[in-house]
Design a protein around this motif. Structure first.
Motif, PDB file in Angstrom:
ATOM      1  N   GLU A  27       4.663  -4.825   4.435  1.00  0.00           N
ATOM      2  CA  GLU A  27       4.613  -4.001   5.637  1.00  0.00           C
ATOM      3  C   GLU A  27       5.953  -4.167   6.355  1.00  0.00           C
ATOM      4  OE1 GLU A  27       2.300  -2.026   6.742  1.00  0.00           O
ATOM      5  OE2 GLU A  27       0.465  -2.598   5.706  1.00  0.00           O
TER       6      GLU A  27
ATOM      7  N   GLU B  81      -5.070   1.380   2.348  1.00  0.00           N
ATOM      8  CA  GLU B  81      -4.906   0.397   3.429  1.00  0.00           C
ATOM      9  C   GLU B  81      -5.100   1.021   4.797  1.00  0.00           C
ATOM     10  OE1 GLU B  81      -3.030  -2.081   6.511  1.00  0.00           O
ATOM     11  OE2 GLU B  81      -2.440  -0.060   5.943  1.00  0.00           O
ATOM     12  N   GLU B  82      -4.609   2.250   4.941  1.00  0.00           N
ATOM     13  CA  GLU B  82      -4.644   2.876   6.275  1.00  0.00           C
ATOM     14  C   GLU B  82      -6.057   3.281   6.692  1.00  0.00           C
ATOM     15  OE1 GLU B  82      -2.282   2.628   8.179  1.00  0.00           O
ATOM     16  OE2 GLU B  82      -0.367   2.748   7.140  1.00  0.00           O
TER      17      GLU B  82
ATOM     18  N   HIS C 258       0.869  -1.186   0.000  1.00  0.00           N
ATOM     19  CA  HIS C 258       0.000   0.000   0.000  1.00  0.00           C
ATOM     20  C   HIS C 258       0.896   1.223   0.000  1.00  0.00           C
ATOM     21  CE1 HIS C 258       0.473   1.519   4.159  1.00  0.00           C
ATOM     22  NE2 HIS C 258       0.571   0.265   4.546  1.00  0.00           N
TER      23      HIS C 258
ATOM     24  N   ASP D 285       6.392   2.619   6.929  1.00  0.00           N
ATOM     25  CA  ASP D 285       5.076   1.999   6.705  1.00  0.00           C
ATOM     26  C   ASP D 285       4.397   2.676   5.517  1.00  0.00           C
ATOM     27  OD1 ASP D 285       2.616   0.783   6.840  1.00  0.00           O
ATOM     28  OD2 ASP D 285       2.006   1.774   8.687  1.00  0.00           O
ATOM     29  N   MET D 286       4.558   2.126   4.272  1.00  0.00           N
ATOM     30  CA  MET D 286       5.490   1.100   3.886  1.00  0.00           C
ATOM     31  C   MET D 286       6.167   1.406   2.564  1.00  0.00           C
ATOM     32  SD  MET D 286       2.823  -1.893   2.831  1.00  0.00           S
ATOM     33  CE  MET D 286       3.681  -2.635   1.488  1.00  0.00           C
TER      34      MET D 286
HETATM   35 ZN   LIG Z   1       1.133  -0.212   6.517  1.00  0.00          ZN
END
Ligand SMILES: [Zn+2]
Length: 374
Positions: free
Chosen positions: A168, A143-144, A82, A110-111
């Motif tokens: 990740e 994703e977050e 992501h 991240d990431m």
């Molecule tokens: Zn992440």
């Protein structure tokens, strides 16, 4: 060719790797910021486009989803990347800086760092003419925020895959991730009856009082020994101090290692009964990410990575973490999933997020060797 050759190749390219990492991190891409996500997606197209394989793009309301398909033997290995971050633009004093052994910036750990590791793992394979299995790489923008748009694409790709690698970051100790807790979000609403607090309070039913009773029962569903936690972390209710509160609600964060525990808690929540006469309860919400439970196949995948790590001087353990990732979705489909293959660093989701620069070559080599070994 072995692990040490790939390590030396990566070490020789560390300045180049850092330059790419800087360019990518400087294109700040918080979830929901379509302009920032577009700029970051363009970096990915420029970096991965010239590589072997076909890079395609699908625009979604959450931002572009990119898919790189690379031919090879067998069912594909799916790589999950992501490229959104949790940091609003301008959160860091400087979007990228080097301080002693650290590279600091939004999403560096991240990431975006993991994505750069993959870029060099693929460049290494091409430079050395090494054969890799068929690969599919998904670059996703949400994703977050729980992957609302990407989830169906991730699941569809996972169903055809023989293994999933998630880029990740590793745990703060540097271990890979074989288990992640499932994450649920629930909302419990209490509904009472409004009345004038001074004139006829006896005609009211106080929803805040009702909810106060319930919050303690919710907390009692925890099982710390099993790692099941329930956080009643947001609460609101009432309208004015002289009105008996008609409504109140609490939002609850659930984390659990197993689906069994999730089910136990959900049953407990559904079984809650109002304490005050005349009050009602309404429960909503559910599981956002199912637990990622280790399986024989995912542990075998980990064992491969551990052996490669040993050759590189890394001591890798099978890590377990409370936070969820897109790996939770693929593991829940029964596809062997190994997470934490990104760069070593720390302070995820903080304004001091960093990767450790001298460790970049070893993590990048680990990924390059693991891809070749699958
Ligand atoms: Zn992440």
């Amino acid at each position: 060719m072995g692990a040490m050759e790939s390590l030396r190749w990566m070490e020789a390219r560390l300045p180049e790797i850092l330059k790419d990492l800087e360019a990518f991190v400087r294109r700040e891409s918080p979830s929901g910021d379509l302009e920032g996500l577009e700029a970051a997606a363009r970096f990915l197209e420029e970096a991965f486009g010239p590589l072997e394989g076909r890079l395609s793009r699908k625009d979604t309301p959450a931002g572009p989803v990119l898919l790189l398909k690379r031919e090879g033997e067998g069912a594909p290995v799916l790589l999950l990347c992501h490229y959104d971050t949790v940091h609003p633009k301008g959160s860091f004093p400087e979007p990228f800086r080097l301080e002693r052994e650290k590279a600091i910036g939004p999403g560096v750990y991240d990431m975006k760092g993991g994505i750069i590791a993959l870029l060099y793992a693929l460049r290494y394979a091409e430079a050395t003419g090494r054969r890799l299995p068929a690969l599919e790489v998904l670059f996703t923008p949400d994703e977050e925020v729980g992957s609302p748009e990407s989830r169906p694409l991730i699941e569809a790709a996972a169903k055809k895959a023989r293994a999933v690698l998630v880029l990740e970051p590793p745990t703060p100790e540097g271990h890979l991730k074989v288990a992640r807790k499932g994450v649920g979000l629930y909302r419990l609403r209490a509904i009472g009856k409004a009345a004038h607090q001074g004139v006829e309070p006896e005609k009211g039913v106080n929803a805040i009082l009702e909810l106060a009773h319930q919050v303690l029962k919710v907390a009692a569903l925890e099982d710390r020994e099993k790692g099941t936690t329930l956080g009643p972390n947001r609460i609101r209710g009432g309208t004015a101090t002289n009105v008996v509160a008609e409504e109140a609600e609490v939002e609850i964060d659930l984390r659990a290692w197993t689906l069994e525990e999730v089910q136990r808690v959900e049953e407990g929540l559904k079984a809650l009964k109002p304490v005050l006469p005349g009050a009602r309860l309404v429960l909503s919400g559910g599981l956002n990410r199912p637990p990622m439970e280790p399986t024989e196949a995912s542990l075998a995948l980990f064992a491969k990575a551990r052996a490669i790590g040993e050759a590189l001087g890394l001591r890798l353990e099978p890590g377990r973490v409370g936070g969820g990732s897109d790996g939770n979705f693929t593991a829940a489909l029964g596809v062997p999933t190994l997470d934490g293959l990104g760069l070593f660093g720390g302070d995820a989701h903080q304004k001091t997020e960093y990767v450790v620069v001298p460790e970049i070559p070893r993590r990048t080599a680990l990924l390059a060797e693991l891809l070749a070994a699958l």
